[in-house]
Write a protein that holds these residues in place. Structure first.
Motif, PDB file in Angstrom:
ATOM      1  N   TYR A  32      35.461  33.870  32.601  1.00 24.11           N
ATOM      2  CA  TYR A  32      36.587  33.574  33.477  1.00 24.11           C
ATOM      3  C   TYR A  32      37.174  34.840  34.078  1.00 24.11           C
ATOM      4  CZ  TYR A  32      36.672  28.959  31.288  1.00 24.11           C
ATOM      5  OH  TYR A  32      36.351  27.704  30.845  1.00 24.11           O
ATOM      6  N   ALA A  33      37.552  34.713  35.321  1.00 21.92           N
ATOM      7  CA  ALA A  33      38.401  35.745  35.898  1.00 21.92           C
ATOM      8  C   ALA A  33      39.788  35.597  35.278  1.00 21.92           C
ATOM      9  CB  ALA A  33      38.501  35.570  37.410  1.00 21.92           C
ATOM     10  N   MET A  34      40.487  36.701  35.170  1.00 22.70           N
ATOM     11  CA  MET A  34      41.837  36.686  34.612  1.00 22.70           C
ATOM     12  C   MET A  34      42.803  37.249  35.650  1.00 22.70           C
ATOM     13  SD  MET A  34      41.414  35.483  31.535  1.00 22.70           S
ATOM     14  CE  MET A  34      42.964  35.861  30.712  1.00 22.70           C
ATOM     15  N   GLY A  35      43.970  36.663  35.697  1.00 23.95           N
ATOM     16  CA  GLY A  35      44.984  37.151  36.630  1.00 23.95           C
ATOM     17  C   GLY A  35      46.327  37.258  35.949  1.00 23.95           C
ATOM     18  N   TRP A  36      47.133  38.147  36.497  1.00 27.48           N
ATOM     19  CA  TRP A  36      48.531  38.252  36.086  1.00 27.48           C
ATOM     20  C   TRP A  36      49.408  37.906  37.286  1.00 27.48           C
ATOM     21  CZ3 TRP A  36      50.519  38.992  31.299  1.00 27.48           C
ATOM     22  CH2 TRP A  36      49.666  39.486  30.296  1.00 27.48           C
ATOM     23  N   PHE A  37      50.415  37.117  37.031  1.00 30.37           N
ATOM     24  CA  PHE A  37      51.384  36.721  38.043  1.00 30.37           C
ATOM     25  C   PHE A  37      52.777  36.953  37.472  1.00 30.37           C
ATOM     26  CE2 PHE A  37      48.634  34.554  41.103  1.00 30.37           C
ATOM     27  CZ  PHE A  37      47.483  34.414  40.352  1.00 30.37           C
ATOM     28  N   SER A  71      43.115  45.177  32.682  1.00 28.14           N
ATOM     29  CA  SER A  71      41.875  45.418  31.954  1.00 28.14           C
ATOM     30  C   SER A  71      41.621  44.227  31.036  1.00 28.14           C
ATOM     31  CB  SER A  71      41.953  46.720  31.157  1.00 28.14           C
ATOM     32  OG  SER A  71      42.985  46.653  30.178  1.00 28.14           O
ATOM     33  N   ARG A  72      40.478  44.242  30.406  1.00 32.70           N
ATOM     34  CA  ARG A  72      40.159  43.165  29.493  1.00 32.70           C
ATOM     35  C   ARG A  72      39.214  43.677  28.412  1.00 32.70           C
ATOM     36  NH1 ARG A  72      38.042  38.561  32.994  1.00 32.70           N
ATOM     37  NH2 ARG A  72      37.671  37.566  30.972  1.00 32.70           N
ATOM     38  N   ASP A  73      39.284  43.015  27.272  1.00 33.76           N
ATOM     39  CA  ASP A  73      38.364  43.283  26.179  1.00 33.76           C
ATOM     40  C   ASP A  73      37.795  41.931  25.782  1.00 33.76           C
ATOM     41  OD1 ASP A  73      37.067  43.769  23.793  1.00 33.76           O
ATOM     42  OD2 ASP A  73      38.543  45.226  23.095  1.00 33.76           O
ATOM     43  N   ASN A  74      36.636  41.622  26.294  1.00 37.23           N
ATOM     44  CA  ASN A  74      36.064  40.297  26.041  1.00 37.23           C
ATOM     45  C   ASN A  74      35.715  40.102  24.572  1.00 37.23           C
ATOM     46  OD1 ASN A  74      36.376  39.462  28.676  1.00 37.23           O
ATOM     47  ND2 ASN A  74      34.298  40.071  29.290  1.00 37.23           N
ATOM     48  N   ASN A  77      38.701  38.785  23.292  1.00 34.78           N
ATOM     49  CA  ASN A  77      39.196  37.620  24.048  1.00 34.78           C
ATOM     50  C   ASN A  77      40.605  37.862  24.576  1.00 34.78           C
ATOM     51  OD1 ASN A  77      37.440  35.484  24.556  1.00 34.78           O
ATOM     52  ND2 ASN A  77      38.676  34.026  23.398  1.00 34.78           N
ATOM     53  N   THR A  78      40.827  39.055  25.077  1.00 31.74           N
ATOM     54  CA  THR A  78      42.175  39.465  25.479  1.00 31.74           C
ATOM     55  C   THR A  78      42.138  40.230  26.803  1.00 31.74           C
ATOM     56  OG1 THR A  78      42.876  39.633  23.167  1.00 31.74           O
ATOM     57  CG2 THR A  78      44.229  40.774  24.783  1.00 31.74           C
ATOM     58  N   ALA A  79      43.148  39.980  27.612  1.00 29.64           N
ATOM     59  CA  ALA A  79      43.358  40.747  28.835  1.00 29.64           C
ATOM     60  C   ALA A  79      44.663  41.514  28.701  1.00 29.64           C
ATOM     61  CB  ALA A  79      43.408  39.825  30.047  1.00 29.64           C
ATOM     62  N   TYR A  80      44.769  42.577  29.490  1.00 24.98           N
ATOM     63  CA  TYR A  80      45.936  43.451  29.394  1.00 24.98           C
ATOM     64  C   TYR A  80      46.483  43.774  30.770  1.00 24.98           C
ATOM     65  CZ  TYR A  80      43.766  44.249  24.836  1.00 24.98           C
ATOM     66  OH  TYR A  80      43.195  44.077  23.602  1.00 24.98           O
ATOM     67  N   LEU A  81      47.752  44.116  30.785  1.00 26.97           N
ATOM     68  CA  LEU A  81      48.356  44.659  32.001  1.00 26.97           C
ATOM     69  C   LEU A  81      49.186  45.866  31.579  1.00 26.97           C
ATOM     70  CD1 LEU A  81      48.668  44.229  35.080  1.00 26.97           C
ATOM     71  CD2 LEU A  81      50.858  43.106  34.566  1.00 26.97           C
ATOM     72  N   GLN A  82      48.697  47.041  31.889  1.00 29.29           N
ATOM     73  CA  GLN A  82      49.436  48.269  31.626  1.00 29.29           C
ATOM     74  C   GLN A  82      50.333  48.548  32.816  1.00 29.29           C
ATOM     75  OE1 GLN A  82      49.387  50.479  28.845  1.00 29.29           O
ATOM     76  NE2 GLN A  82      51.160  51.305  29.938  1.00 29.29           N
ATOM     77  N   MET A  83      51.620  48.624  32.558  1.00 26.04           N
ATOM     78  CA  MET A  83      52.592  48.812  33.623  1.00 26.04           C
ATOM     79  C   MET A  83      53.298  50.151  33.425  1.00 26.04           C
ATOM     80  SD  MET A  83      54.201  44.966  33.842  1.00 26.04           S
ATOM     81  CE  MET A  83      55.064  45.112  32.279  1.00 26.04           C
ATOM     82  N   CYS A  96      49.889  35.209  32.403  1.00 27.35           N
ATOM     83  CA  CYS A  96      48.468  35.419  32.646  1.00 27.35           C
ATOM     84  C   CYS A  96      47.807  34.071  32.905  1.00 27.35           C
ATOM     85  CB  CYS A  96      47.797  36.144  31.484  1.00 27.35           C
ATOM     86  SG  CYS A  96      47.755  35.240  29.936  1.00 27.35           S
ATOM     87  N   ALA A  97      46.676  34.129  33.567  1.00 30.04           N
ATOM     88  CA  ALA A  97      45.953  32.924  33.917  1.00 30.04           C
ATOM     89  C   ALA A  97      44.457  33.198  33.881  1.00 30.04           C
ATOM     90  CB  ALA A  97      46.374  32.450  35.303  1.00 30.04           C
ATOM     91  N   ALA A  98      43.690  32.159  33.637  1.00 35.98           N
ATOM     92  CA  ALA A  98      42.229  32.257  33.617  1.00 35.98           C
ATOM     93  C   ALA A  98      41.655  31.229  34.564  1.00 35.98           C
ATOM     94  CB  ALA A  98      41.707  32.023  32.204  1.00 35.98           C
ATOM     95  N   GLY A  99      40.640  31.641  35.300  1.00 35.49           N
ATOM     96  CA  GLY A  99      40.040  30.724  36.239  1.00 35.49           C
ATOM     97  C   GLY A  99      38.636  31.137  36.607  1.00 35.49           C
ATOM     98  N   GLY A 100      38.014  30.294  37.433  1.00 36.17           N
ATOM     99  CA  GLY A 100      36.635  30.568  37.787  1.00 36.17           C
ATOM    100  C   GLY A 100      36.473  31.547  38.928  1.00 36.17           C
TER     101      GLY A 100
END
Length: 122
Positions: A32-37, A71-74, A77-83, A96-100
């Motif tokens: 899955y693609a991952m997004g942050w909103f 970033s992500r560490d598959n 099973n985790t995604a990150y957002l460094q701010m 966060c969200a996961a999608g195709g």
């Protein structure tokens, strides 16, 4: 079904940094693609960043480019957002969200977390 749980939000001074995490369960995120909103009070949900399933490509909103890193560490099973270099206008609930599809369009994401609050003090 996939469950996403964000963590890492909190109160930080302007100019400071935070790292958000998005832990997935129920399915493997590598497909899955991952997004942050983010969504601030009284405003519409706003795209922040996205990353492909492999992590090979990333995409940022202009407002965060150069300050935020997705970033992500598959394996975890985790995604990150460094701010970094946070501004008062970055204050919002971050989800966060996961999608195709690797996209800035929230409608293309299937699974969503509940969000984590980021508050910036000036």
């Amino acid at each position: 079904q996939m469950q996403l749980v964000e963590s890492g939000g909190g109160l930080v001074q302007a100019g400071g940094s935070l790292r958000l995490s998005c832990a997935a369960s129920g399915r493997t995120v590598s497909g899955y693609a991952m997004g942050w909103f983010r969504q601030a009070p009284g405003k519409e949900r706003e795209f922040v960043a996205a990353i492909t399933g492999s992590g090979g490509s990333t995409y940022y909103a202009d407002s965060v480019k150069g300050r935020f890193t997705i970033s992500r560490d598959n394996a975890k099973n985790t995604a990150y957002l460094q701010m970094s270099s946070l501004k008062p206008e970055d204050a919002a609930v971050y989800s966060c969200a996961a999608g195709g599809t690797y996209s800035r369009n929230p409608r293309l994401y299937t699974y969503w977390g509940q969000g984590t609050q980021v508050t910036i003090s000036s």
